[in-house]
Write an enzyme that holds these catalytic residues in place. Structure first.
Site, mmCIF file in Angstrom:
data_model
loop_
_atom_site.group_PDB
_atom_site.id
_atom_site.type_symbol
_atom_site.label_atom_id
_atom_site.label_comp_id
_atom_site.label_asym_id
_atom_site.label_seq_id
_atom_site.Cartn_x
_atom_site.Cartn_y
_atom_site.Cartn_z
ATOM 1 N N ARG A 76 89.805 27.557 85.618
ATOM 2 C CA ARG A 76 88.810 28.082 86.546
ATOM 3 C C ARG A 76 87.443 28.139 85.870
ATOM 4 O O ARG A 76 87.316 28.614 84.741
ATOM 5 C CB ARG A 76 89.208 29.479 87.029
ATOM 6 C CG ARG A 76 90.407 29.455 87.948
ATOM 7 C CD ARG A 76 90.821 30.841 88.376
ATOM 8 N NE ARG A 76 92.030 30.782 89.184
ATOM 9 C CZ ARG A 76 92.853 31.807 89.379
ATOM 10 N NH1 ARG A 76 92.584 32.974 88.837
ATOM 11 N NH2 ARG A 76 93.934 31.677 90.126
ATOM 12 N N ARG A 129 94.269 45.608 83.220
ATOM 13 C CA ARG A 129 94.480 44.419 84.044
ATOM 14 C C ARG A 129 93.109 43.830 84.362
ATOM 15 O O ARG A 129 92.088 44.256 83.832
ATOM 16 C CB ARG A 129 95.248 44.749 85.346
ATOM 17 C CG ARG A 129 96.751 44.984 85.168
ATOM 18 C CD ARG A 129 97.510 43.770 84.641
ATOM 19 N NE ARG A 129 97.483 42.612 85.500
ATOM 20 C CZ ARG A 129 98.350 42.344 86.461
ATOM 21 N NH1 ARG A 129 99.323 43.190 86.742
ATOM 22 N NH2 ARG A 129 98.257 41.230 87.154
ATOM 23 N N LYS A 130 93.084 42.876 85.283
ATOM 24 C CA LYS A 130 91.819 42.258 85.657
ATOM 25 C C LYS A 130 90.881 43.272 86.301
ATOM 26 O O LYS A 130 91.314 44.278 86.877
ATOM 27 C CB LYS A 130 92.075 41.095 86.603
ATOM 28 C CG LYS A 130 92.860 41.458 87.859
ATOM 29 C CD LYS A 130 93.292 40.196 88.570
ATOM 30 C CE LYS A 130 94.255 40.520 89.713
ATOM 31 N NZ LYS A 130 94.821 39.295 90.312
ATOM 32 N N GLY A 159 101.395 32.057 99.442
ATOM 33 C CA GLY A 159 102.681 31.513 99.016
ATOM 34 C C GLY A 159 103.583 32.465 98.280
ATOM 35 O O GLY A 159 104.708 32.108 97.936
ATOM 36 N N CYS A 175 96.353 35.716 96.522
ATOM 37 C CA CYS A 175 95.263 34.770 96.282
ATOM 38 C C CYS A 175 94.727 34.226 97.602
ATOM 39 O O CYS A 175 93.568 33.837 97.694
ATOM 40 C CB CYS A 175 95.741 33.627 95.397
ATOM 41 S SG CYS A 175 96.191 34.157 93.725
ATOM 42 N N GLY A 176 95.571 34.189 98.626
ATOM 43 C CA GLY A 176 95.137 33.761 99.951
ATOM 44 C C GLY A 176 94.531 34.869 100.787
ATOM 45 O O GLY A 176 94.101 34.633 101.916
#
Length: 537
Positions: free
Chosen positions: A69, A178-179, A430, A435-436
């Protein structure tokens, strides 16, 4: 840095213990060694640390390929950078790129032998991958129209760059629980998706000054939380100070025992907004109390069409990039158009689309006649232009299903079978992660793990009515899973109900709120019975 947050070593999860020995940024220094000795030389325990370099092992895990990314803070870039991205994709990534829901570009099919080389190429055009993944501050998202936007209160470009530069490679904050996702936007239509970020700044005013309100603790995944607005008014020159303070609280007090319970949203939920604000002010010093909220709605990150900029005689042109997938040649053509008809400026959107900016009015007609704008049209059909998908099983090791091709077929099928005059946002995911971003969609689809005779059954769960507008709320999850081949029929029924019973200019989100999710559940129920019982249509 003294790791003061290590209060009880035995309560740390295994990955936290690994990070104590190997800071994620250390992996960057090992890349030349991996380049020399190959994929098999990467210690299995350290593969996840590659995320700090913006690199992740691609599906299948042992094939030796990676996705990468590239950070595009607030989506602002130029044609030279676009050409470099396209060239890298052509030379090393089998000629494809994906836009992401954080305004980034993503390569696929990279090998460990090329990672260092690609990072060096990107660095020459001021593009970075370090920090686009990992337990650290991620790409700062925001208003892609910053500086040209008639709907912004402040030009946030320099501010975004200042905060991005501070955290880039900063070892004080390279080991968070975490992020840590940030958003800075002064667009009054919430172009930065404030409520789903760990920390977000949105436009506000007080005493004839423009500044920001502060939102903390947002996030999606399997346990979504809407960010909460603190009672603070922050001036532009205070944004970095506040960001450092929030990141410090997360670093020092965030949870490190269970990685599934380690995001800032969980700390905020336990502390409560009042305590969090008190602890924040201990670090920042006094800040003004909240001002006037200037947010007017939510544009969902879409900027399609031709629109005048703040600068007289100049325009921006929002392009639809179906499902965010481009070829290298596509991006080269977009870069050429940015140069030929404008000043080489372009932007990426949270909706996985592109915007050409600074286009003189006299150039618009010729630009619209370009072949690439037939493919990436400023005027997309409702379903193709508003369908979002995660990477899916094509590249992601966590996904249960292939999503991009499914989403493409679904959008095209609905476009042929349904006449709708209002954009309907459909998001396909998915796996249980997000992420979607299905929780903020009008209609969200999540692949399930349901199996038949040991094979994935190819089914999707549905959710409805998500929005980050003035009455923000996550989509309501319906019960049961639908075979992938029947999803379009369910959506046709949903849309038919909406078309026939909606009020004038009523959004899908408001419609779902009014009629209730139970009404949609009744429409869904026949499709979740065994296939043998489904009536022929």
């Amino acid at each position: 840095m003294s790791k003061t947050w290590v209060k009880n070593y035995n309560e740390l999860n295994d990955f936290e213990k690994l990070k104590l020995v190997n800071d994620g940024l250390d992996i960057v220094e090992k890349l030349p060694m991996y380049q020399k000795y190959g994929f098999e030389s990467i210690n299995l325990k350290e593969r996840n640390l590659l995320k700090w370099a913006g690199v992740n092992v691609q599906r299948p895990r042992d094939a030796g390929y990676f996705l990468m990314r590239v950070k595009i803070p607030s989506g602002i870039m130029n044609s030279d950078q676009a050409r470099v991205l396209a060239t890298i994709a052509k030379d090393y990534g089998r000629g494809i790129l994906d836009l992401t829901t954080r305004q980034a570009f993503q390569f696929h099919w990279l090998t460990i032998e090329t990672i260092s080389m690609i990072m060096n190429i990107l660095d020459k055009v001021q593009l970075q991958t370090i920090g686009s993944e990992g337990d650290c501050p991620r790409t700062i998202t925001g208003n892609p129209l910053a500086g040209i936007d008639p709907d912004e209160t402040l030009d946030t470009r320099e501010l975004v760059q200042e905060v991005s530069d501070y955290f880039q490679g900063n070892r004080e904050f390279s080991n968070l629980p975490r992020k840590f996702k940030l958003s800075i936007s002064a667009n009054v239509y919430n172009a930065g998706h404030a409520q789903i970020n760990d920390l977000a700044f949105t436009p506000a005013a007080k005493n004839n000054r423009y500044g920001f309100h502060v939102h903390v603790g947002g996030g999606l995944s399997s346990q979504p939380h809407l960010a909460q607005k603190l009672n603070l008014f922050v001036l532009p020159d205070e944004v970095l100070k506040v960001t450092i303070a929030v990141a410090t609280l997360f670093r020092d007090f965030g949870y490190r025992k269970n990685r599934g319970h380690a995001r800032l949203k969980f700390l905020l939920a336990d502390w409560g907004k009042a305590k969090f604000e008190t602890e924040l002010l201990k670090l920042t010093g006094p800040l003004e109390r909240g001002g006037i909220d200037l947010t007017l709605g939510w544009n969902a990150g879409y900027f399609y069409g031709v629109h005048p900029q703040r600068q007289p005689g100049l325009n921006y042109v929002g392009l639809s990039v179906p499902l965010g997938r481009l070829s290298a040649d596509d991006l080269l053509e977009v870069a050429r158009c940015a140069d030929k008809y404008g000043d080489g400026s372009l932007r990426t959107c949270l909706s996985k689309n592109l915007v050409l900016v600074n286009i003189p009015t006299e150039n618009i007609e010729a630009l619209l006649a370009e072949t690439i704008l037939k493919r990436f049209t400023p005027y997309p059909k409702p379903f193709v232009g508003y369908t979002v998908s995660c990477t899916g099983k094509e590249f992601c090791n966590l996904a249960f299903a292939e999503t991009k091709e499914f989403a493409s077929r679904l959008a095209q099928t609905l476009g042929k079978r349904v006449d709708l005059d209002t954009p309907l946002r459909i998001h396909v995911n998915g796996c249980p992660n997000s992420c979607g971003q299905l929780q903020i969609a009008d209609i969200g689809l999540r692949a399930t793990l349901e199996t038949v005779k040991g094979r994935n059954a190819g089914k999707f769960e549905l959710s409805i009515g998500g929005s980050l507008g003035m009455s923000a709320g996550f989509a309501a999850t319906l019960q049961g899973a639908v075979p992938s081949g029947r999803v379009h029929q369910v959506l046709e029924d949903f849309i038919s109900l909406y078309k026939t019973q909606r009020h004038f200019q009523e959004s899908f989100h408001d419609f779902v709120s009014r009629v209730g999710s139970e009404t949609f559940q009744e429409l869904l129920n026949p499709y979740i019975e065994p296939l043998s019982k489904l009536a022929c249509r």
